[in-house]
Design a protein around this motif. Structure first.
Motif, PDB file in Angstrom:
ATOM      1  N   VAL A  60       0.825  -1.205   0.000  1.00 16.46           N
ATOM      2  CA  VAL A  60       0.000   0.000   0.000  1.00 16.46           C
ATOM      3  C   VAL A  60       0.859   1.255   0.000  1.00 16.46           C
ATOM      4  O   VAL A  60       0.553   2.242  -0.711  1.00 16.46           O
ATOM      5  CB  VAL A  60      -0.941  -0.015   1.233  1.00 16.46           C
ATOM      6  N   PHE A  61       1.948   1.273   0.754  1.00 14.86           N
ATOM      7  CA  PHE A  61       2.749   2.488   0.880  1.00 14.86           C
ATOM      8  C   PHE A  61       3.424   2.857  -0.435  1.00 14.86           C
ATOM      9  O   PHE A  61       3.485   4.040  -0.802  1.00 14.86           O
ATOM     10  CB  PHE A  61       3.788   2.307   1.983  1.00 14.86           C
ATOM     11  N   ASN A  62       3.902   1.866  -1.168  1.00 13.78           N
ATOM     12  CA  ASN A  62       4.487   2.172  -2.474  1.00 13.78           C
ATOM     13  C   ASN A  62       3.422   2.585  -3.477  1.00 13.78           C
ATOM     14  O   ASN A  62       3.688   3.361  -4.403  1.00 13.78           O
ATOM     15  CB  ASN A  62       5.264   0.971  -2.997  1.00 13.78           C
ATOM     16  N   ALA A  63       2.191   2.073  -3.306  1.00  7.38           N
ATOM     17  CA  ALA A  63       1.095   2.526  -4.173  1.00  7.38           C
ATOM     18  C   ALA A  63       0.799   4.006  -3.939  1.00  7.38           C
ATOM     19  O   ALA A  63       0.534   4.763  -4.884  1.00  7.38           O
ATOM     20  CB  ALA A  63      -0.149   1.680  -3.921  1.00  7.38           C
TER      21      ALA A  63
ATOM     22  N   ALA B  80       1.276   7.051  -6.584  1.00  4.77           N
ATOM     23  CA  ALA B  80       0.188   7.971  -6.923  1.00  4.77           C
ATOM     24  C   ALA B  80       0.680   9.415  -6.962  1.00  4.77           C
ATOM     25  O   ALA B  80       0.128  10.245  -7.699  1.00  4.77           O
ATOM     26  CB  ALA B  80      -0.950   7.824  -5.926  1.00  4.77           C
ATOM     27  N   PHE B  81       1.702   9.727  -6.172  1.00  2.00           N
ATOM     28  CA  PHE B  81       2.288  11.069  -6.167  1.00  2.00           C
ATOM     29  C   PHE B  81       3.539  11.149  -7.043  1.00  2.00           C
ATOM     30  O   PHE B  81       4.324  12.092  -6.922  1.00  2.00           O
ATOM     31  CB  PHE B  81       2.631  11.483  -4.737  1.00  2.00           C
ATOM     32  N   HIS B  82       3.733  10.123  -7.891  1.00  2.00           N
ATOM     33  CA  HIS B  82       4.848  10.076  -8.833  1.00  2.00           C
ATOM     34  C   HIS B  82       6.201  10.112  -8.114  1.00  2.00           C
ATOM     35  O   HIS B  82       7.155  10.738  -8.582  1.00  2.00           O
ATOM     36  CB  HIS B  82       4.755  11.232  -9.848  1.00  2.00           C
ATOM     37  N   LEU B  83       6.242   9.453  -6.973  1.00  2.00           N
ATOM     38  CA  LEU B  83       7.488   9.327  -6.217  1.00  2.00           C
ATOM     39  C   LEU B  83       8.048   7.921  -6.407  1.00  2.00           C
ATOM     40  O   LEU B  83       7.297   6.969  -6.660  1.00  2.00           O
ATOM     41  CB  LEU B  83       7.228   9.591  -4.725  1.00  2.00           C
ATOM     42  N   PRO B  84       9.365   7.783  -6.312  1.00  2.00           N
ATOM     43  CA  PRO B  84       9.965   6.451  -6.521  1.00  2.00           C
ATOM     44  C   PRO B  84       9.563   5.475  -5.416  1.00  2.00           C
ATOM     45  O   PRO B  84       9.423   5.841  -4.250  1.00  2.00           O
ATOM     46  CB  PRO B  84      11.467   6.733  -6.493  1.00  2.00           C
TER      47      PRO B  84
END
Length: 351
Positions: A184-187, A191-195
């Motif tokens: 979930v955290f990487n999703a 969503a904010f276009h962060l790596p």
């Protein structure tokens, strides 16, 4: 019976070989002495009765406490003293003849064990972040939930639920949430276009990830304790401050926060002691679903004193060395507790 007419207070007769003194004709000093003796005897009897009652009540109290004291002695005090003795031996938990090595375990621990020093630093880092953040969030949520609002009871229950849920189960769930591809955290980051981050397999992120979980898990307990403290503050004080024109922040800073000093002191003490002993989250996170590295995280980046103690005792079977780690952990917590009591206890008022 023979009678003799003598002066008042003298012998008035003899009966059965015993001399009688007529009290009615006794001299005034004799009457005064008898009254004084009776007056002194009554308080002595009452004092003796009070002492007997106090001893009986004390014995009854110890009789009721005996089962709990027995469990405390057998399962806490005796093992603690046994660990102090164990730290002076080299033992693998299997052989019947442990070798006495004196202070050699402590010499190795303090002088040559780099991993122990690393675990001490990482434990201090874990405590320094987890305790203030969880306390601040707990206090904020407690103040918000202390006000009347719809669904307040449900929100209180929901916030406290993580603390009472099975620890291993919640850690496994969070391990999936930290998964590098399906978590979930990487999703959220995506969503904010962060790596994306490899949370549990990166030495730079594994301990912050465990801290994130620990804050979530302990905040509910702090909320409940702070709510109990807020309930003890008389509402008349808040109303008087509001009538005098004090704003919300002024009322909190100058009224609520000082009156919560005993509660804050208790939460701080308990949180620091619990954070120094953290083991289970590190054990499951670094060897469970979300991580592929060995226990302690990649490059031992999540190794804490408690987890290092656990691995030495039950993986390497260095019981004596683990006992020395236990003694040093006890001394560290004791020193921190004494410093905290010395610095903060003078600023805590209970009335």
């Amino acid at each position: 019976m023979l009678h003799a007419e003598l002066e008042p207070g003298r012998i008035t007769g003899v009966e059965d070989g015993q001399t009688r003194i007529c009290a009615a004709h006794a001299e005034p000093p004799i009457i005064f002495a008898m009254a004084k003796s009776a007056a002194l005897e009554a308080p002595r009897g009452q004092a003796r009765l009070r002492r007997t009652r106090a001893v009986r009540e004390g014995l009854e109290a110890y009789a009721f406490l005996a089962p709990a004291l027995l469990l405390l002695i057998v399962f806490l005090l005796l093992p603690a003293f046994w660990v102090f003795g164990l730290s002076l031996f080299r033992w693998d938990l299997i052989s019947s003849n442990p070798d006495y090595v004196g202070l050699a375990n402590f010499d190795r621990l303090l002088g040559r064990d780099e991993l122990f020093r690393k675990s001490v630093f990482q434990t201090v880092y874990f405590v320094a972040v987890t305790v203030p953040v969880s306390m601040a969030l707990g206090l904020l949520m407690a103040v918000l939930l202390n006000a009347k609002m719809p669904g307040r009871d449900f929100m209180r229950t929901a916030i406290f639920t993580p603390y009472v849920m099975p620890l291993v189960a919640t850690v496994i769930i969070w391990s999936f949430m930290f998964h590098p591809y399906a978590g979930v955290f990487n999703a959220v980051l995506n969503a904010f276009h962060l790596p994306k981050l490899n949370w549990l397999d990166n030495p730079r992120t594994v301990l912050p990830a465990i801290i994130f979980y620990s804050v979530w898990q302990h905040t509910g307990y702090n909320v409940v304790i702070f709510l109990a403290g807020l309930a003890n503050i008389p509402p008349e004080l808040q109303e008087a401050a509001r009538v005098d024109g004090a704003r919300a922040w002024s009322r909190f800073w100058r009224l609520t926060w000082p009156l919560l000093a005993p509660t804050t002191y208790f939460v701080l003490l308990v949180s620091i002691i619990g954070s120094f002993k953290v083991i289970v989250p590190i054990l499951v996170f670094t060897g469970g679903v979300g991580g592929t590295g060995s226990g302690g995280g990649p490059d031992n980046a999540a190794e804490t004193i408690g987890y290092y103690l656990y691995t030495q005792a039950f993986y390497s079977f260095h019981a004596g060395y683990a006992g020395a780690i236990s003694v040093l952990l006890f001394l560290i917590i004791l020193a921190v507790t004494f410093v905290q009591m010395g610095v903060l206890s003078r600023r805590v008022f209970y009335s």
